[in-house]
Write an enzyme that holds these catalytic residues in place. Structure first.
Site, PDB file in Angstrom:
ATOM      1  N   GLU A   1       4.845  -0.907 -10.725  1.00 58.36           N
ATOM      2  CA  GLU A   1       5.750  -1.118 -10.578  1.00 58.36           C
ATOM      3  C   GLU A   1       7.054   0.530 -10.375  1.00 58.36           C
ATOM      4  O   GLU A   1       8.284   0.728 -10.855  1.00 58.36           O
ATOM      5  CB  GLU A   1       7.283  -2.154  -9.747  1.00 58.36           C
ATOM      6  CG  GLU A   1       6.362  -3.620  -9.758  1.00 58.36           C
ATOM      7  CD  GLU A   1       5.494  -3.932  -8.774  1.00 58.36           C
ATOM      8  OE1 GLU A   1       4.714  -2.999  -8.540  1.00 58.36           O
ATOM      9  OE2 GLU A   1       5.702  -5.001  -8.257  1.00 58.36           O
ATOM     10  N   ALA A  24       0.619  -1.179  -0.045  1.00 59.56           N
ATOM     11  CA  ALA A  24       0.158   0.512   0.356  1.00 59.56           C
ATOM     12  C   ALA A  24       0.888   1.494  -0.212  1.00 59.56           C
ATOM     13  O   ALA A  24       1.829   2.069   0.852  1.00 59.56           O
ATOM     14  CB  ALA A  24      -0.437   0.094   0.979  1.00 59.56           C
ATOM     15  N   GLU A  81      -1.041   6.625  -3.804  1.00 63.02           N
ATOM     16  CA  GLU A  81      -1.929   7.678  -2.535  1.00 63.02           C
ATOM     17  C   GLU A  81      -2.458   8.240  -4.145  1.00 63.02           C
ATOM     18  O   GLU A  81      -2.353   9.150  -5.050  1.00 63.02           O
ATOM     19  CB  GLU A  81      -1.738   8.409  -1.723  1.00 63.02           C
ATOM     20  CG  GLU A  81      -0.433   7.937  -0.717  1.00 63.02           C
ATOM     21  CD  GLU A  81      -0.207   9.176   0.605  1.00 63.02           C
ATOM     22  OE1 GLU A  81      -0.564   9.124   0.349  1.00 63.02           O
ATOM     23  OE2 GLU A  81       0.001   8.320   1.237  1.00 63.02           O
TER      24      GLU A  81
END
Ligand SMILES: Cc1cc2nc3c(=O)[nH]c(=O)nc-3n(C[C@H](O)[C@H](O)[C@H](O)COP(=O)(O)OP(=O)(O)OC[C@H]3O[C@@H](n4cnc5c(N)ncnc54)[C@H](O)[C@@H]3O)c2cc1C
Length: 396
Positions: free
Chosen positions: A367, A133, A136
């Site tokens: 990634e 996580a 955002e």
């Protein structure tokens, strides 16, 4: 070149055991998972109650869990062909397997003994799953975070928003990145059931359909200090370490998707007849095939080099970023050529190249975007990275 020798040297499974495991997984990929493609694409939902037990049964959920925690403890060289094979079939399943293994592996490298023992053994059977996580909604890519963790006595209280978090439907634990001071990123293992943590599904994705990439709200989530990974301020290092090898896994996924696209294109080139001849007899089509094969050959070489270096205990930030960058460009070219070779029918859902083309597009984002790979590679080059010891023609 400056090389940090670390403790992740890996010999993996003994050869015979590895071959048997790999064969069992490859068999199930084609006989049990590939047939689910149409259902998942139509329903835009992976039937977790069917897929997770298959993955657990064939050993696909413990591939990178160390053997002392009940997993197979594969070396990276052993793991790459397996994740590449998953990337040949329905992409949502590949993403589920990738995230599960990649972040169980990350936890095995960065977690404390207590954290590993609490989470990893049950990853193997699919009871636990670790998700990552970081991203955002209100902030930028990577370490630009709005989430904060404040120390209160023996606890931390975490507040923030995350989104696009893969496996948010099946994860039992999240590695959550948050700021513990202005310029200090820290990482925490947060149990899904912790009070104040809520998860909401996001809209379905373009490709790699069926998994959940949810939005996670952390409203004053209180975790014990033992949830902190390492020390305060080490989150940036953990992030780099987790993403470094995971970028190689994404490049291997690009390889698998490319190999499937080439195989389908060769078959189509032989069977599709226009103007009385198979299209494969035309130089234009032959050129596409040759270009696709060249990308695949180059990517295989990059991956073999990266895996060999990591398994011998080296950090490979530049190699990993270059693998990921070349892989996404290669799979983009290869799936594009595959569509061209298939003509109009390839653009319909009647043919898997349409799905492969959409699935491949996620490899740009996972990634880190290409921009991030440029930044990582250039930073290494400017810091003295060279190819000096990467390719010794005298030994060949
Ligand atoms: C299906 C899916 C699954 C995902 N799974 C996960 C997950 O499990 N966990 C997780 O944490 N994230 C996950 N992500 C998020 C993903 O890693 C990010 O979307 C990706 O890294 C890009 O970040 P962003 O969306 O914040 O884009 P942005 O940061 O908004 O970037 C937008 C564009 O601007 C460029 N850019 C941004 N900042 C800079 C800069 N400083 N310099 C130069 N260029 C810049 C980017 O390269 C990009 O081209 C997932 C995403 C998808 C689509």
């Amino acid at each position: 070149m400056s090389v940090t020798v670390t403790a992740h040297q890996s010999v993996g499974l003994p050869d015979e055991e590895y071959k048997a495991l790999r064969e069992q997984i490859f068999d199930a990929i084609w006989s049990e998972l590939d047939p689910l493609e149409r259902r998942i694409e139509d329903e835009e939902q992976i039937p977790n109650d069917v897929v997770v037990p298959i993955l657990a049964r064939i050993g696909a959920l413990g591939l990178l869990v160390p053997r002392e925690y009940g997993g197979s403890g594969l070396s990276i060289g052993q793991y790459l062909p397996i994740i590449a094979e998953f990337a040949k079939v329905q992409g949502g399943i590949r993403v589920m397997v990738h995230v599960h293994n990649s972040f169980a592996h990350a936890l095995s490298e960065i977690g404390s003994d207590e954290q590993k023992l609490a989470v990893l053994p049950d990853c193997v059977g699919g009871v636990h799953s670790v998700a990552f996580a970081l991203t955002e909604p209100g902030h930028g890519t990577g370490a630009d975070l709005g989430s904060v963790a404040v120390r209160e006595g023996d606890d931390y209280v975490i507040t923030g928003e995350k989104w696009l978090i893969t496996n948010s439907d099946i994860a039992s634990h999240f590695i959550v990145f948050a700021k513990t001071a202005d310029s200090e990123v820290s990482a925490f293992v947060v149990d899904r059931g912790t009070s104040g943590l809520s998860i909401e599904a996001l809209p379905e994705t373009m490709g790699c359909k069926g998994g959940e990439h949810g939005r996670i709200t952390l409203s004053s989530v209180r975790v014990p200090a033992s949830a902190l990974i390492g020390s305060e301020g080490e989150g940036g290092q953990h992030l780099e370490r987790a993403l470094e090898i995971s970028r190689v896994f994404i490049a291997a996924s690009s390889l698998g998707t490319s190999e499937r696209a080439l195989q389908l294109s060769i078959e189509h080139s032989k069977s599709r007849v226009t103007f009385g001849k198979p299209i494969g007899s035309r130089q234009a089509i032959q050129r596409y095939l040759a270009e696709m094969a060249t990308d695949i050959y180059a990517l295989r070489g990059l991956l073999a080099d990266a895996a060999q270096k990591w398994d011998s205990g080296r950090r490979i930030p530049a190699e990993a970023a270059m693998c990921k960058l070349f892989g996404l460009e290669a799979v983009g070219r290869v799936t594009d050529r595959a569509l061209l070779i298939h003509g109009g029918i390839g653009y319909t859902r009647a043919h898997p190249v349409e799905r492969l083309y959409r699935d491949a597009r996620l490899n740009w984002l996972e990634e880190g975007t290409p921009t991030i790979q440029y930044m990582v590679t250039a930073a290494q080059l400017l810091d003295g990275y060279t190819f000096d010891d990467a390719f010794d023609v005298h030994d060949m």
